[in-house]
Design an enzyme around this catalytic site. Structure first.
Site, PDB file in Angstrom:
ATOM      1  CB  ALA A   1      -1.699  -2.552 -10.254  1.00 32.97           C
ATOM      2  CE  LYS A   2      -1.465   1.261  -5.869  1.00 28.31           C
ATOM      3  NZ  LYS A   2      -2.509   1.023  -4.865  1.00 28.31           N
TER       4      LYS A   2
ATOM      5  CE1 TYR B   1       2.059   0.186  -5.576  1.00 23.85           C
ATOM      6  CE2 TYR B   1       2.743   2.185  -6.708  1.00 23.85           C
ATOM      7  CZ  TYR B   1       2.168   1.564  -5.609  1.00 23.85           C
ATOM      8  OH  TYR B   1       1.707   2.312  -4.560  1.00 23.85           O
ATOM      9  CB  ALA B   2       3.020   2.186 -13.255  1.00 24.64           C
TER      10      ALA B   2
ATOM     11  CB  ILE C   1       2.725   8.207   2.053  1.00 25.66           C
ATOM     12  CG1 ILE C   1       1.852   8.898   0.980  1.00 25.66           C
ATOM     13  CG2 ILE C   1       2.118   8.341   3.456  1.00 25.66           C
ATOM     14  CD1 ILE C   1       1.658  10.390   1.143  1.00 25.66           C
TER      15      ILE C   1
HETATM   16  P1  NAP Z   1       2.008  -0.813   3.784  1.00 23.27           P
HETATM   17  O1  NAP Z   1       2.415  -0.005   4.968  1.00 23.27           O
HETATM   18  O2  NAP Z   1       3.000  -1.728   3.160  1.00 23.27           O
HETATM   19  O3  NAP Z   1       0.659  -1.635   4.166  1.00 23.27           O
HETATM   20  C1  NAP Z   1       0.074  -2.471   3.203  1.00 23.27           C
HETATM   21  C2  NAP Z   1      -1.249  -2.960   3.731  1.00 23.27           C
HETATM   22  O4  NAP Z   1      -1.853  -3.801   2.728  1.00 23.27           O
HETATM   23  C3  NAP Z   1      -1.109  -3.802   4.985  1.00 23.27           C
HETATM   24  O5  NAP Z   1      -2.233  -3.570   5.813  1.00 23.27           O
HETATM   25  C4  NAP Z   1      -1.141  -5.219   4.451  1.00 23.27           C
HETATM   26  O6  NAP Z   1      -1.630  -6.169   5.382  1.00 23.27           O
HETATM   27  C5  NAP Z   1      -2.159  -5.070   3.326  1.00 23.27           C
HETATM   28  N1  NAP Z   1      -2.026  -6.141   2.339  1.00 23.27           N
HETATM   29  C6  NAP Z   1      -0.997  -6.349   1.487  1.00 23.27           C
HETATM   30  N2  NAP Z   1      -1.243  -7.436   0.733  1.00 23.27           N
HETATM   31  C7  NAP Z   1      -2.455  -7.919   1.108  1.00 23.27           C
HETATM   32  C8  NAP Z   1      -3.248  -9.007   0.700  1.00 23.27           C
HETATM   33  N3  NAP Z   1      -2.854  -9.848  -0.266  1.00 23.27           N
HETATM   34  N4  NAP Z   1      -4.434  -9.221   1.315  1.00 23.27           N
HETATM   35  C9  NAP Z   1      -4.842  -8.387   2.320  1.00 23.27           C
HETATM   36  N5  NAP Z   1      -4.145  -7.326   2.744  1.00 23.27           N
HETATM   37  C10 NAP Z   1      -2.961  -7.101   2.135  1.00 23.27           C
HETATM   38  O7  NAP Z   1       1.510   0.133   2.584  1.00 23.27           O
HETATM   39  P2  NAP Z   1       1.061   1.686   2.554  1.00 23.27           P
HETATM   40  O8  NAP Z   1       2.237   2.489   2.193  1.00 23.27           O
HETATM   41  O9  NAP Z   1       0.259   1.997   3.745  1.00 23.27           O
HETATM   42  O10 NAP Z   1       0.140   1.653   1.246  1.00 23.27           O
HETATM   43  C11 NAP Z   1      -1.267   1.588   1.303  1.00 23.27           C
HETATM   44  C12 NAP Z   1      -1.792   1.858  -0.108  1.00 23.27           C
HETATM   45  O11 NAP Z   1      -1.342   3.128  -0.542  1.00 23.27           O
HETATM   46  C13 NAP Z   1      -1.313   0.843  -1.139  1.00 23.27           C
HETATM   47  O12 NAP Z   1      -2.345   0.587  -2.075  1.00 23.27           O
HETATM   48  C14 NAP Z   1      -0.180   1.581  -1.824  1.00 23.27           C
HETATM   49  O13 NAP Z   1       0.042   1.118  -3.129  1.00 23.27           O
HETATM   50  C15 NAP Z   1      -0.708   2.998  -1.803  1.00 23.27           C
HETATM   51  N6  NAP Z   1       0.322   4.010  -1.927  1.00 23.27           N
HETATM   52  C16 NAP Z   1       1.322   4.131  -1.005  1.00 23.27           C
HETATM   53  C17 NAP Z   1       2.294   5.123  -1.187  1.00 23.27           C
HETATM   54  C18 NAP Z   1       3.406   5.335  -0.215  1.00 23.27           C
HETATM   55  O14 NAP Z   1       4.280   6.176  -0.484  1.00 23.27           O
HETATM   56  N7  NAP Z   1       3.453   4.636   0.916  1.00 23.27           N
HETATM   57  C19 NAP Z   1       2.232   5.960  -2.311  1.00 23.27           C
HETATM   58  C20 NAP Z   1       1.217   5.791  -3.214  1.00 23.27           C
HETATM   59  C21 NAP Z   1       0.260   4.830  -3.022  1.00 23.27           C
HETATM   60  P3  NAP Z   1      -0.603  -7.061   6.314  1.00 23.27           P
HETATM   61  O15 NAP Z   1      -0.140  -6.168   7.405  1.00 23.27           O
HETATM   62  O16 NAP Z   1      -1.461  -8.176   6.785  1.00 23.27           O
HETATM   63  O17 NAP Z   1       0.509  -7.488   5.392  1.00 23.27           O
END
Ligand code: NAP
Length: 255
Positions: free
Chosen positions: A164-165, A161-162, A194
């Site tokens: 990729a980011k 993950y790190a 988050i």
């Molecule tokens: P989440 O609630 O798990 O939602 C992930 C989203 O990505 C969902 O809409 C999912 O769609 C979609 N997705 C996953 N794999 C996919 C694929 N192969 N093709 C198309 N869509 C796909 O995640 P989140 O926490 O909102 O995170 C959103 C972004 O913020 C991510 O890039 C994550 O790395 C980043 N982020 C999050 C946090 C945190 O603390 N939450 C912190 C830093 C960065 P489906 O519903 O169809 O599965």
């Protein structure tokens, strides 16, 4: 794209595409951009999964539509971008937000876990950038890629993950240079901790320990991140490109 304005619906008449829009951070971003007047293309693994977000967007601005694809598939992504440009009438804002985790310490991490996280989180963004670059050059559009503080600091158990980011940051800086001549701004938003499905797997004790390390004293919300994206795609972001905006309550700088 935007002349200086105090207009709150600064995306009126414009089209925004948000990946990972079915839930969490992506859903909050999609709704915020609709609030600004954008017709939003909501993308997730299937169109059906975006039905709720589309309804919430349409309450602010008619014309939102759902699209399904695996962001790691180059042909599927190309087809979605082509359909969005045709059906919604162009493209002005791209937000690459879809992401997954497959956490494991290096010695236990499988090659499949490494590849899948790179494919979805990094190549997925590249796929959309490649497919959307021409339409965005036509509109001098805005691009925001969602990274993570983990891409800036590293994190034990998240080497895939790190990596990729961190890649998202380099990808964004390179494209900021490539596309600046066409008036396209490219930036990264790097969230901290988050509250979404992604982080809900953390047990209560680990979540409390993490929260205790956040100087602002609270876990972030998807809306906190959406408002940072809102800034970058709005009038305030007109002269900002190649940057990483950290949205983490101070977690990365430590208390
Ligand atoms: P989440 O609630 O798990 O939602 C992930 C989203 O990505 C969902 O809409 C999912 O769609 C979609 N997705 C996953 N794999 C996919 C694929 N192969 N093709 C198309 N869509 C796909 O995640 P989140 O926490 O909102 O995170 C959103 C972004 O913020 C991510 O890039 C994550 O790395 C980043 N982020 C999050 C946090 C945190 O603390 N939450 C912190 C830093 C960065 P489906 O519903 O169809 O599965």
């Amino acid at each position: 794209m935007h002349p200086p304005t105090t207009e709150t619906r600064f995306l009126e008449g414009r089209v925004a595409l948000v990946t990972g829009a079915s839930r969490g951070i992506g859903a909050a971003i999609a709704v915020q951009l609709a609030r600004r007047g954008a017709r939003v293309a909501c993308v997730a693994t299937t169109a059906e999964r975006c039905a709720d977000t589309v309804a919430r967007c349409n309450a602010h601005q008619e014309g939102a539509q759902a699209y399904g694809c695996d962001v790691s598939s180059t042909p599927q992504v190309a087809a979605v971008v082509e359909a969005v440009v045709k059906e919604l009438g162009g493209l002005h804002v791209l937000v690459n937000n879809a992401g997954i985790t497959r956490d494991q310490l290096l010695l236990r991490m499988s090659e499949e876990d490494f590849d899948r996280v790179i494919d979805v989180n990094l190549k997925g963004a590249w796929n959309f950038l490649k497919a959307a670059a021409r339409p965005l050059m036509k509109t001098s559009g805005r691009i925001v890629n969602v990274g993570s503080i983990v891409g800036l600091t590293g994190n034990a158990g998240q080497a895939n993950y790190a990596a990729a980011k961190a890649g998202i940051v380099g990808l964004g800086q390179s494209l900021a240079k490539e596309l600046a001549g066409r008036g396209v701004c490219v930036n990264t938003v790097a969230p901290g901790y988050i509250a979404t499905d992604m982080t809900s797997a953390l047990d209560a004790q680990a979540a409390e320990a993490l929260k205790a390390r956040i100087p602002l004293g609270r876990i972030g919300t998807p809306e906190d991140v959406a408002l940072a994206v809102d800034f970058l795609v709005g009038p305030g972001g007109a002269y900002v490109t190649g940057q990483t905006l950290v949205v983490d309550g101070g977690l990365a700088i430590g208390g």
